[in-house]
Scaffold this active site. Structure first.
Site: not given
Length: 410
Positions: A22, A104, A133, A187
């Site tokens: 990605d 994050r 996110d 994922s």
């Protein structure tokens, strides 16, 4: 917020880059769409993966060495983000130890720092438009650099399927690993605190999580048949030693991770409420974090005053929600943190835990700052430490309003 439009005046972008399919597509897409330089930033948060391949992939895509950042942030992550969160005993919706959420703000902080160091015009991330996110990355970035431009390709491009993504990658000579060509069964996201898994085989909340999804813990049924006892020392609310051996924050968490893996501790199957509005089902493994969190509550049990302990428990859901929703760098989180940190001054001592088949049980605690008094609670003669007759007046005063209500309403 409005998306930055392609072909603008953006000349250099800092991309949060994992080296996976990605973000490799995103790297090339930025070069093609914005005709800009790309600076890659890969964070080592203890995810347990080899990070040097990310450097090689970035080089192959034309990124010069001076624009490839691979930073070891493990100690900073645990010391400045995980431990402060653990002082609050934070669990989102009562269960989730916030492993993805707490990483994050650190990634965003470093993105902004690198953007300033390199003179970049914007930052970019690979979060999708459906998840939390994107919010966490961008709220943190705007809090630290209010004028920063953010590029979120998943909100701009039309590569809305795995097939389209792979076709675009092949068209632009991006290597596609064999294991990426089929549909991924789920994922994952990982760092030193946890591994999360979502999607595909996990999307039906009625179906039990297949055992092959778990990667950080053995099945509790297969864990050792003999319990293991450990001790964790705390100073000022933070863990500082395991079995009497002084350790740094990251070293301690890593050691607890191995113990949790061995004993199958820290698995969580959760349907949670995302900030963007939908419910999602995820499977989390937080082996060391679960052990640590239980130990921290154990030492607080004997060192925190009742009022402080109960107030902390009232503040915790709000604090956890702020982290989950991406407001780490908000004034309200900092206000709550100041109150929480003030409560930890005397949270010192040692906790003994029993690790056995998926459970981490507190079985002992001691502290030089303990508020626990055997003399007061004993069922034997307390030598005058507590006058039981005092309880009569205490009860009558507390019952006064209840009696007045009952007299009025009968």
């Amino acid at each position: 917020m409005s998306a930055t439009k392609p072909n603008s005046d953006i000349k250099k972008v800092v991309l949060a880059y994992s080296g996976g399919l990605d973000t490799s597509v995103i790297l090339k897409w930025l070069q093609v769409t914005y005709n800009c330089e790309v600076v890659t930033f890969t964070a080592d948060l203890g995810q347990g993966e080899e990070l040097e391949p990310a450097r090689e992939k970035a080089r192959l895509m034309g990124v010069p060495d001076k624009h490839i950042y691979i930073d070891d942030l493990r100690e900073e992550f645990v010391r400045d983000f995980v431990f402060p969160m653990m002082r609050a005993n934070a669990r989102y919706e009562g269960d989730y130890l916030l492993g993805t959420s707490i990483a994050r703000p650190l990634i965003s902080k470093r993105l902004i720092e690198i953007a300033r160091e390199t003179g970049a015009d914007a930052i970019a991330h690979g979060a999708t438009g459906k998840g939390n996110d994107q919010v966490r990355f961008e709220l943190s970035a705007y809090a630290l650099a209010p004028d920063v431009k953010v590029i979120a390709p998943w909100r701009e491009w039309d590569l809305n399927s795995r097939t389209a993504l792979i076709a675009w990658a092949e068209q632009h000579q991006i290597s596609v690993p064999k294991d990426k060509r089929g549909d991924s069964p789920f994922s994952t996201d990982a760092n030193m605190l946890h591994t999360s898994s979502e999607g595909k085989v996990l999307e039906d909340p009625w179906e039990e999580t297949p055992d092959y999804v778990y990667s950080r813990t053995v099945n509790p049924e297969d864990a050792p048949d003999t319990p293991e006892y450990i001790t964790i020392d705390f100073a000022g609310g933070d863990g500082c030693a395991l079995d009497g051996q002084t350790m740094s924050p990251a070293t301690l968490l890593e050691a607890l991770n191995e113990l949790g893996r061995k004993h199958g501790i820290g698995r969580l199957d959760l349907v949670e409420n995302r900030f963007v509005g939908m419910k999602s089902r995820g499977m989390y493994e937080t082996p060391g974090g679960e052990i640590y969190a239980r130990a921290h509550r154990g030492i607080e049990q004997i060192t925190l005053d009742r009022g402080a302990a109960h107030l902390k428990d009232e503040l915790m859901p709000r604090y956890a929600e702020l982290i989950y929703n991406g407001f780490w760098f908000s004034p309200e989180r900092e206000m709550l943190q100041a109150a929480i940190d003030h409560s930890q001054a005397k949270v010192n001592g040692t906790v003994r835990l029993k690790l056995y088949k998926g459970n981490a049980s507190v079985v002992g605690r001691k502290s030089p700052d303990s508020l626990y008094s055997e003399r007061h609670v004993t069922f034997e003669d307390d030598a005058g430490a507590y006058d039981q007759q005092d309880a009569e007046g205490f009860i009558k005063l507390n019952a006064l309003r209840l009696r007045l209500l009952a007299q009025r309403d009968r």
